[in-house]
Motif scaffolding. Structure first.
Motif, PDB file in Angstrom:
ATOM      1  N   THR A 124       4.848  -7.851   9.190  1.00 11.79           N
ATOM      2  CA  THR A 124       5.765  -7.318   8.183  1.00 11.79           C
ATOM      3  C   THR A 124       5.791  -5.792   8.166  1.00 11.79           C
ATOM      4  OG1 THR A 124       3.975  -7.504   6.575  1.00 11.79           O
ATOM      5  CG2 THR A 124       5.582  -9.277   6.614  1.00 11.79           C
ATOM      6  N   ASP A 125       6.977  -5.241   7.927  1.00  6.59           N
ATOM      7  CA  ASP A 125       7.141  -3.789   7.776  1.00  6.59           C
ATOM      8  C   ASP A 125       7.714  -3.499   6.392  1.00  6.59           C
ATOM      9  OD1 ASP A 125       6.449  -3.258  10.434  1.00  6.59           O
ATOM     10  OD2 ASP A 125       8.512  -3.618  11.109  1.00  6.59           O
ATOM     11  N   PRO A 126       7.306  -2.365   5.798  1.00  6.19           N
ATOM     12  CA  PRO A 126       7.953  -1.971   4.540  1.00  6.19           C
ATOM     13  C   PRO A 126       9.447  -1.797   4.776  1.00  6.19           C
ATOM     14  CG  PRO A 126       6.102  -0.501   5.075  1.00  6.19           C
ATOM     15  CD  PRO A 126       6.302  -1.392   6.252  1.00  6.19           C
ATOM     16  N   LEU A 127      10.229  -2.070   3.757  1.00  4.12           N
ATOM     17  CA  LEU A 127      11.694  -1.904   3.899  1.00  4.12           C
ATOM     18  C   LEU A 127      12.072  -0.491   4.296  1.00  4.12           C
ATOM     19  CD1 LEU A 127      13.211  -3.962   0.953  1.00  4.12           C
ATOM     20  CD2 LEU A 127      13.385  -4.407   3.414  1.00  4.12           C
ATOM     21  N   TRP A 128      11.353   0.506   3.718  1.00  6.50           N
ATOM     22  CA  TRP A 128      11.718   1.894   4.048  1.00  6.50           C
ATOM     23  C   TRP A 128      11.528   2.162   5.537  1.00  6.50           C
ATOM     24  CZ3 TRP A 128       7.985   4.733   6.375  1.00  6.50           C
ATOM     25  CH2 TRP A 128       6.641   4.418   6.115  1.00  6.50           C
ATOM     26  N   LEU A 129      10.517   1.500   6.149  1.00  7.97           N
ATOM     27  CA  LEU A 129      10.291   1.712   7.585  1.00  7.97           C
ATOM     28  C   LEU A 129      11.421   1.062   8.385  1.00  7.97           C
ATOM     29  CD1 LEU A 129       8.554   2.682   9.964  1.00  7.97           C
ATOM     30  CD2 LEU A 129       7.286   0.544   9.834  1.00  7.97           C
ATOM     31  N   GLU A 130      11.743  -0.171   8.013  1.00  8.80           N
ATOM     32  CA  GLU A 130      12.841  -0.837   8.736  1.00  8.80           C
ATOM     33  C   GLU A 130      14.122  -0.003   8.630  1.00  8.80           C
ATOM     34  OE1 GLU A 130      13.470  -5.065   9.613  1.00  8.80           O
ATOM     35  OE2 GLU A 130      14.957  -4.974   8.013  1.00  8.80           O
ATOM     36  N   ALA A 168      -3.022   3.639   8.226  1.00  8.50           N
ATOM     37  CA  ALA A 168      -4.390   3.228   8.591  1.00  8.50           C
ATOM     38  C   ALA A 168      -5.404   4.119   7.872  1.00  8.50           C
ATOM     39  CB  ALA A 168      -4.569   3.322  10.106  1.00  8.50           C
ATOM     40  N   GLU A 169      -5.097   5.387   7.780  1.00 12.41           N
ATOM     41  CA  GLU A 169      -6.015   6.326   7.125  1.00 12.41           C
ATOM     42  C   GLU A 169      -6.237   5.942   5.655  1.00 12.41           C
ATOM     43  OE1 GLU A 169      -4.770  10.404   7.322  1.00 12.41           O
ATOM     44  OE2 GLU A 169      -6.625  11.113   6.394  1.00 12.41           O
ATOM     45  N   GLN A 170      -5.155   5.639   4.975  1.00 14.70           N
ATOM     46  CA  GLN A 170      -5.274   5.258   3.559  1.00 14.70           C
ATOM     47  C   GLN A 170      -6.096   3.987   3.400  1.00 14.70           C
ATOM     48  OE1 GLN A 170      -4.087   6.694   0.662  1.00 14.70           O
ATOM     49  NE2 GLN A 170      -3.365   8.461   1.834  1.00 14.70           N
ATOM     50  N   VAL A 171      -5.798   3.001   4.232  1.00 11.64           N
ATOM     51  CA  VAL A 171      -6.469   1.708   4.087  1.00 11.64           C
ATOM     52  C   VAL A 171      -7.956   1.848   4.398  1.00 11.64           C
ATOM     53  CG1 VAL A 171      -6.625  -0.640   5.029  1.00 11.64           C
ATOM     54  CG2 VAL A 171      -4.386   0.380   4.601  1.00 11.64           C
ATOM     55  N   ASN A 181      -3.437   0.791  -6.877  1.00 12.50           N
ATOM     56  CA  ASN A 181      -3.718  -0.536  -7.459  1.00 12.50           C
ATOM     57  C   ASN A 181      -3.736  -1.609  -6.375  1.00 12.50           C
ATOM     58  OD1 ASN A 181      -3.888   0.419 -10.018  1.00 12.50           O
ATOM     59  ND2 ASN A 181      -1.704   0.111 -10.444  1.00 12.50           N
ATOM     60  N   ALA A 182      -2.825  -1.454  -5.429  1.00 12.48           N
ATOM     61  CA  ALA A 182      -2.803  -2.438  -4.333  1.00 12.48           C
ATOM     62  C   ALA A 182      -4.102  -2.331  -3.533  1.00 12.48           C
ATOM     63  CB  ALA A 182      -1.596  -2.202  -3.439  1.00 12.48           C
ATOM     64  N   VAL A 197       0.831  -1.205   0.000  1.00 12.56           N
ATOM     65  CA  VAL A 197       0.000   0.000   0.000  1.00 12.56           C
ATOM     66  C   VAL A 197       0.868   1.258   0.000  1.00 12.56           C
ATOM     67  CG1 VAL A 197      -1.698   1.275   1.388  1.00 12.56           C
ATOM     68  CG2 VAL A 197      -1.917  -1.202   1.110  1.00 12.56           C
ATOM     69  N   GLN A 198       1.986   1.191   0.727  1.00  9.54           N
ATOM     70  CA  GLN A 198       2.898   2.348   0.799  1.00  9.54           C
ATOM     71  C   GLN A 198       4.315   1.864   0.459  1.00  9.54           C
ATOM     72  OE1 GLN A 198       3.064   4.223   4.675  1.00  9.54           O
ATOM     73  NE2 GLN A 198       3.868   6.146   3.845  1.00  9.54           N
ATOM     74  N   PRO A 199       4.573   1.676  -0.830  1.00  9.65           N
ATOM     75  CA  PRO A 199       5.886   1.107  -1.204  1.00  9.65           C
ATOM     76  C   PRO A 199       7.060   2.013  -0.874  1.00  9.65           C
ATOM     77  CG  PRO A 199       4.539   1.619  -3.156  1.00  9.65           C
ATOM     78  CD  PRO A 199       3.671   1.847  -1.966  1.00  9.65           C
ATOM     79  N   ALA A 200       6.816   3.310  -0.753  1.00 10.08           N
ATOM     80  CA  ALA A 200       7.870   4.266  -0.364  1.00 10.08           C
ATOM     81  C   ALA A 200       7.190   5.309   0.515  1.00 10.08           C
ATOM     82  CB  ALA A 200       8.470   4.902  -1.608  1.00 10.08           C
TER      83      ALA A 200
END
Ligand code: IFM
Length: 442
Positions: free
Chosen positions: A120-126, A144-147, A93-94, A83-86
């Motif tokens: 799982t966490d996005p890589l950018w977050l990790e 959460a807001e987006q989802v 689309n996701a 949902v948030q790739p970056a």
């Protein structure tokens, strides 16, 4: 003993639970993907790969399976990294993909229960310090807001964080999950940030969807002192219970995060729990261990005479399930059993594990513990984190190479339960005769 039937309340939710990384396949932008590709982290070097190929569309056939076997609900999770790739990018689309899946559940007459964070966490977050970074609170709120903005027409029940206590203990104390730390200080930081992130998401979701029901999901472990006479074992058990089982729910009830040696105020967390999700698997005994500072001076193991699962991962301890529900009841909010199940590829123990646990569930329902539903872990074998494909929890067997599914016997028992909203003596006689006397004493 004459035939008997244990009935469940009308409208009781019966389903199975899954999580994005474990079933979707091709999740390459999160910390688990990186962990899988680091040497020696996963049993036999297994990879999640295609997993159950849900991202490729096989969710349809699996939802059909669940619906045809009488399940009226399903719990799934959203993959944050899709949902948030970056940090500055949201992938519509996701979100469309998840919309289609939730529509798929609704069309099949199944109530969706959606988890926002399941390990799982996005890589950018990790790469920004993950859950040790206090900014995770606003990051999680924005996610959460987006989802919820995208999916609120299709779902009203949201689990914020799945098993925050497992994330901290395996990721920051034992180091077997990413980020692989063994650092109690960092674990405490993460515990606090999880509470605050949950609370921020709770409030955001209610702003967007006033009728939403929002709750955390706690992995409850029944913990007993190994030697009841030993004050040290009793103290170690008390500490483990407080930190592992109680910390999160106490924080959202009292607004205080109790680290035992200090208490930190979190007034914004008070009242952010419309329901409590409980995952129950097993019971363990606790010893005091002066050498184990990282695990709050405890060592834990299964009872020596416990009935163990196929690979020794857990013990069949149904009384601990009743204890978990009783523990949840004291929170004063409705309960949902968001996970319960056993690893058992050969399906030798699962039918009786299921029958015995559903019996305890029925007992708790009859104590008016306000239990709204039960979600079995899991529908189809899936990728079991650091254990790879070794541990098989599915009602259906999966061959990850061919993607072929095969119904296990215990799926037949669960189907009978879901279709009749009851557990009967005839079902137990057919599927788990070895525990008939325990459940229906003559
Ligand atoms: O597979 C896991 C799930 O992701 C979280 N709860 C426990 C399950 C079985 O280990």
């Amino acid at each position: 003993m004459p035939d008997a039937t244990f009935n469940f309340p009308r409208g009781f939710l019966w389903g199975a639970a899954t999580s994005s990384h474990q079933v979707e396949g091709n999740n390459t932008n999160n910390n688990w993907h990186r962990w899988e590709h680091s040497e020696g982290k996963i049993h036999s070097g297994h990879l999640s790969g295609l997993a159950n190929d849900w991202w490729g569309g096989r969710w349809r056939e699996d939802f059909d399976r669940a619906a045809e076997s009488g399940q009226n609900a399903h719990r799934l999770s959203i993959e944050w990294s899709r949902v948030q790739p970056a940090p500055d990018r949201w992938d519509q689309n996701a979100l469309d993909h998840y919309r289609e899946m939730l529509r798929g559940l609704n069309e099949r007459g199944m109530t969706p229960l959606v988890t926002l964070h399941h390990f799982t966490d996005p890589l950018w977050l990790e790469d920004h310090g993950g859950w040790t970074n206090p900014d995770v609170v606003t990051f999680f709120e924005a996610y959460a807001e987006q989802v919820v903005t995208a999916l609120k027409g299709l779902c009203t029940t949201w689990c914020t964080i799945n098993e925050p206590n497992v994330v901290t203990s395996l990721g920051y104390l034992l180091g077997t999950h990413p980020p692989g730390k063994k650092d109690i200080g960092q674990a405490f930081t993460v515990m606090g940030n999880q509470v605050l992130a949950h609370a921020a998401a709770y409030r955001k979701i209610h702003e967007l969807q006033p009728e939403a029901r929002v709750g955390p999901v706690i992995n409850y472990r029944s913990l007993q002192p190994r030697r009841g006479w030993s004050p040290l074992d009793r103290m170690a058990t008390w500490m483990q219970r407080k930190l592992y089982n109680d910390f999160f729910v106490d924080a959202v009830q009292t607004g205080k995060m109790d680290y035992l040696y200090k208490s930190v105020r979190a007034p914004e967390a008070i009242g952010t729990m419309d329901f409590l999700g409980i995952n129950y698997y097993t019971r363990q005994e606790i010893f005091f261990d002066p050498g184990a500072a990282n695990t709050a001076y405890t060592y834990q193991r299964f009872r020596t005479d416990a009935e163990m699962s196929q690979n020794g991962f857990m013990a069949n301890e149904p009384e601990g399930f009743f204890e978990a529900l009783k523990w949840g009841y004291r929170c004063g909010v409705p309960l949902i059993v968001t996970e319960n199940g056993i690893e058992d590829e050969v399906d030798g123990l699962r039918p009786r594990y299921l029958a015995q646990h559903l019996h305890q569930l029925w007992r708790a329902v009859n104590f008016n513990y306000r239990i709204k539903g039960y979600f079995h872990w899991t529908l189809v074998d899936n990728f079991e984190w650091d254990a790879g494909w070794k541990l098989r929890f599915g009602l259906y067997e999966l061959d990850p190479e061919t993607q072929a599914r095969r119904k296990r016997r215990s799926a037949g028992l669960y189907e009978a339960v879901c279709k009749t909203n009851s557990l009967s003596s005839a079902m137990v006689r057919e599927f788990a005769p070895e525990v008939f006397e325990k459940i229906f004493p003559g």
